[in-house]
Scaffold this motif. Sequence first.
Motif, PDB file in Angstrom:
ATOM      1  N   LEU A   3      41.786  56.414  51.424  1.00 28.54           N
ATOM      2  CA  LEU A   3      42.046  55.982  50.050  1.00 28.54           C
ATOM      3  C   LEU A   3      43.484  56.260  49.614  1.00 28.54           C
ATOM      4  O   LEU A   3      43.835  56.043  48.450  1.00 28.54           O
ATOM      5  CB  LEU A   3      41.080  56.692  49.097  1.00 28.54           C
ATOM      6  CG  LEU A   3      39.617  56.262  49.198  1.00 28.54           C
ATOM      7  CD1 LEU A   3      38.718  57.212  48.427  1.00 28.54           C
ATOM      8  CD2 LEU A   3      39.449  54.844  48.669  1.00 28.54           C
ATOM      9  N   LEU A  40      43.770  48.683  49.119  1.00 29.54           N
ATOM     10  CA  LEU A  40      42.637  49.131  48.296  1.00 29.54           C
ATOM     11  C   LEU A  40      42.162  48.107  47.270  1.00 29.54           C
ATOM     12  O   LEU A  40      41.293  48.410  46.453  1.00 29.54           O
ATOM     13  CB  LEU A  40      43.015  50.428  47.574  1.00 29.54           C
ATOM     14  CG  LEU A  40      43.366  51.622  48.458  1.00 29.54           C
ATOM     15  CD1 LEU A  40      43.595  52.865  47.613  1.00 29.54           C
ATOM     16  CD2 LEU A  40      42.270  51.907  49.481  1.00 29.54           C
ATOM     17  N   ALA A  80      34.814  53.198  45.816  1.00 32.51           N
ATOM     18  CA  ALA A  80      34.515  54.529  46.379  1.00 32.51           C
ATOM     19  C   ALA A  80      33.648  55.345  45.422  1.00 32.51           C
ATOM     20  O   ALA A  80      33.756  55.199  44.203  1.00 32.51           O
ATOM     21  CB  ALA A  80      35.811  55.275  46.675  1.00 32.51           C
ATOM     22  N   PHE A 114      32.349  59.483  45.026  1.00 34.67           N
ATOM     23  CA  PHE A 114      32.506  60.841  45.547  1.00 34.67           C
ATOM     24  C   PHE A 114      31.266  61.682  45.246  1.00 34.67           C
ATOM     25  O   PHE A 114      30.456  61.308  44.409  1.00 34.67           O
ATOM     26  CB  PHE A 114      33.741  61.499  44.939  1.00 34.67           C
ATOM     27  CG  PHE A 114      34.985  60.708  45.192  1.00 34.67           C
ATOM     28  CD1 PHE A 114      35.459  60.538  46.468  1.00 34.67           C
ATOM     29  CD2 PHE A 114      35.650  60.090  44.154  1.00 34.67           C
ATOM     30  CE1 PHE A 114      36.589  59.794  46.722  1.00 34.67           C
ATOM     31  CE2 PHE A 114      36.787  59.341  44.390  1.00 34.67           C
ATOM     32  CZ  PHE A 114      37.259  59.191  45.678  1.00 34.67           C
ATOM     33  N   GLU A 115      31.215  62.843  45.908  1.00 28.05           N
ATOM     34  CA  GLU A 115      30.007  63.666  45.827  1.00 28.05           C
ATOM     35  C   GLU A 115      29.619  64.026  44.397  1.00 28.05           C
ATOM     36  O   GLU A 115      28.478  63.924  44.032  1.00 28.05           O
ATOM     37  CB  GLU A 115      30.130  64.916  46.694  1.00 28.05           C
ATOM     38  CG  GLU A 115      31.433  65.643  46.564  1.00 28.05           C
ATOM     39  CD  GLU A 115      31.561  66.753  47.589  1.00 28.05           C
ATOM     40  OE1 GLU A 115      30.622  67.533  47.707  1.00 28.05           O
ATOM     41  OE2 GLU A 115      32.602  66.848  48.253  1.00 28.05           O
ATOM     42  N   PRO A 149      30.657  62.603  41.069  1.00 23.82           N
ATOM     43  CA  PRO A 149      31.502  61.650  40.351  1.00 23.82           C
ATOM     44  C   PRO A 149      31.902  62.192  38.977  1.00 23.82           C
ATOM     45  O   PRO A 149      31.058  62.682  38.224  1.00 23.82           O
ATOM     46  CB  PRO A 149      30.633  60.397  40.224  1.00 23.82           C
ATOM     47  CG  PRO A 149      29.245  60.835  40.480  1.00 23.82           C
ATOM     48  CD  PRO A 149      29.309  62.059  41.313  1.00 23.82           C
ATOM     49  N   ALA A 175      28.730  55.737  38.675  1.00 21.22           N
ATOM     50  CA  ALA A 175      29.694  55.844  39.774  1.00 21.22           C
ATOM     51  C   ALA A 175      29.616  54.594  40.646  1.00 21.22           C
ATOM     52  O   ALA A 175      30.640  54.048  41.076  1.00 21.22           O
ATOM     53  CB  ALA A 175      29.398  57.084  40.605  1.00 21.22           C
ATOM     54  N   GLN A 192      31.302  51.658  38.791  1.00 29.35           N
ATOM     55  CA  GLN A 192      32.769  51.634  38.851  1.00 29.35           C
ATOM     56  C   GLN A 192      33.266  51.220  40.237  1.00 29.35           C
ATOM     57  O   GLN A 192      34.286  50.578  40.372  1.00 29.35           O
ATOM     58  CB  GLN A 192      33.395  52.952  38.366  1.00 29.35           C
ATOM     59  CG  GLN A 192      33.109  54.188  39.180  1.00 29.35           C
ATOM     60  CD  GLN A 192      33.966  54.311  40.430  1.00 29.35           C
ATOM     61  OE1 GLN A 192      35.093  53.838  40.457  1.00 29.35           O
ATOM     62  NE2 GLN A 192      33.415  54.929  41.457  1.00 29.35           N
ATOM     63  N   ALA A 193      32.470  51.581  41.249  1.00 32.39           N
ATOM     64  CA  ALA A 193      32.877  51.207  42.616  1.00 32.39           C
ATOM     65  C   ALA A 193      32.723  49.710  42.844  1.00 32.39           C
ATOM     66  O   ALA A 193      33.455  49.112  43.626  1.00 32.39           O
ATOM     67  CB  ALA A 193      32.054  51.996  43.628  1.00 32.39           C
ATOM     68  N   LEU A 219      33.017  47.337  40.495  1.00 33.04           N
ATOM     69  CA  LEU A 219      33.815  46.503  39.575  1.00 33.04           C
ATOM     70  C   LEU A 219      34.844  45.605  40.267  1.00 33.04           C
ATOM     71  O   LEU A 219      34.953  44.437  39.918  1.00 33.04           O
ATOM     72  CB  LEU A 219      34.509  47.400  38.540  1.00 33.04           C
ATOM     73  CG  LEU A 219      33.670  47.741  37.321  1.00 33.04           C
ATOM     74  CD1 LEU A 219      34.401  48.736  36.450  1.00 33.04           C
ATOM     75  CD2 LEU A 219      33.334  46.502  36.518  1.00 33.04           C
ATOM     76  N   ASP A 247      31.252  59.083  49.697  1.00 37.17           N
ATOM     77  CA  ASP A 247      31.456  60.453  50.168  1.00 37.17           C
ATOM     78  C   ASP A 247      30.361  61.336  49.583  1.00 37.17           C
ATOM     79  O   ASP A 247      30.410  61.698  48.410  1.00 37.17           O
ATOM     80  CB  ASP A 247      32.848  60.937  49.729  1.00 37.17           C
ATOM     81  CG  ASP A 247      33.213  62.269  50.362  1.00 37.17           C
ATOM     82  OD1 ASP A 247      32.426  62.768  51.184  1.00 37.17           O
ATOM     83  OD2 ASP A 247      34.280  62.802  50.035  1.00 37.17           O
TER      84      ASP A 247
END
Lengths: 279, 318
Positions: free
Chosen positions: B48, B73, B78, B80-81, B83, B139, B142-143, B145, B154
Amino acid sequence: MFLLQFRNELWKLFGKKRTYIGFVMFLLAQNVIALVFKYTHASRPMQRMLEAGGQVAEHYISALTIATIMLVPSAAFLLPLYVALIGGDLVAKEAEDGTLRMILCRPVSRVRLLMVKFLAGVVFSLLLVAALGVFGLTFSRMHFQWGGLFVWMPEQSIFSLFDPSTGLSRYVAGHLMLVSEAASIMCLAFMFSCFNIKPAAATILALSFVFVSFIMEHIPYFKDYQNWFFTHHLNLWQLVFAETIPWWRIFQSLSLLAGFNATFLTIGVAAFQVRDIKS
Amino acid sequence: MIHLRSVTKRFGARVAVQDLTLDVKSGEIFGLLGHNGAGKSTAIGMMLGQVWPTSGEVIVCGHDVTRNRRRALERVGAIFETPAFYDYLSGWNNLVILASYTAPTSKQRIKEVIDWVGLSGREHSRVKTYSHGMRARLALAQALLPKPDLLLLDEPNEGLDPEGIHEMRQTILRLHRELGLTILLSSHLLHEVQQLCTRIAVIRSGRKVYEGPVAEARRSTIWWRLVTDNFDIAVARLRAAGLVKSSTGQNQIELADGVASDRVVRFLVESGFNVHEIAREESTLEAFYLSLMRDAESAPEANADISPAPTTNISNTR
């Protein structure tokens, strides 16, 4: 896109409660100071000083004078604290909360992100100074009559008397110049915020820098070197209250502050650019 | 879709990722496995552009992330664990803010994504009022979008309850099936990876110790459940006789190549042990992973920082 990101940055900044701490404290502090002036004999020494100079004291113990008196300690202590708090938060708080990682999985460049944040910090500084000026004048006007402006700043060798309209224009000009102080301290805290440190540490480092500069500036033996000190130039707003405004000195300080800010920003951007963003 | 070429990342003297080469092909669900601190998140951070590689090349969607991060990108999402969001703002506003760092996004698109993840009706509530599961959905929203082609997850199940984990699993499968996304899933929940991924890479102490299909990995280690009078002594004798390669503390043994269970039983009985039970266990990714970790642990070079990573191919080690 830049404007959209800038708008969103302001949205984030002004959506947080802690952003308003400075505004609330100014509101309270200035109200209290105005009340103390109104209901105590705090204005007597000023009255004696004016009468000794052959002036009609009642004419100058006015809303403008009280607002300007309140401005000095607020600009020296409260303003640096609140702008450093916000400047220190801008990047470091997002890193601490984890939202910076969410942003940086987007294809936005780090430099652009910092520029947007920095500009939001400048807008905050401007609004805080505006609030300082408006609150000061509003509360002093609630308790004192409208009249001329009397300014006594022994450190700058300023002893000035202005009629109400000139006084008001100097009061406004003083606040415009004060934005440079607020923005510069914000920029300093912002620089520290770009490093991998906690937001509180960024704020404390910025304030420490300001205080150390202030202390050094006031050591009598360093008087010949005061042009080198950051805080010496932050006081440029006071010069606007001199009978004859020393514009050359103001421009000199403004250009030096621009240099300081450019340096802070460059260091901050460089530190942020090479930094690894991890959870 | 993702190509890592001899990527190394050092944090001072500590090596987080060592000489990692990885290929994630378009359309697959790829699992990145490893213990906590193995280097999975650092590897994703490098994909990233959040973590700068010390050396090597990171190519995402055909572009070098360190040189052309913007292009690389553009179509990547993405999660994450844990968010993180602006809790004081609504879910909708969070999406508007995060989307603005990619490209101008229409209200229609935001609504579409909110509907897709099942957050409709709560999008205007502040995020601080959201449950853990709702945050996970936000989360995901948003990934999604930027209409991604590639999704990096992750540890997306971290902190979710069993119901949430099940929901996340179904969502990942749906994303793959309906939107045709390439998904890289980093996790230490082996059961999840086994159910979702087609291929995996296992990282240990920053080094890749395996890369290959999940099915092959599952086939590679066959554990036998053995119940005898004294398991430890029996295993020691079997090892000495070259009949057993490894064992676990849970009465499991791995037979040596070419050895069948009847030979083991015969040997034990002849050696005076009572064999109460011997049965082949279902081969799982967990068994493979554990044996891989044991192998890596016993290999002295696995812990050395300088020597190259021993990339184990399943077919030539088992």
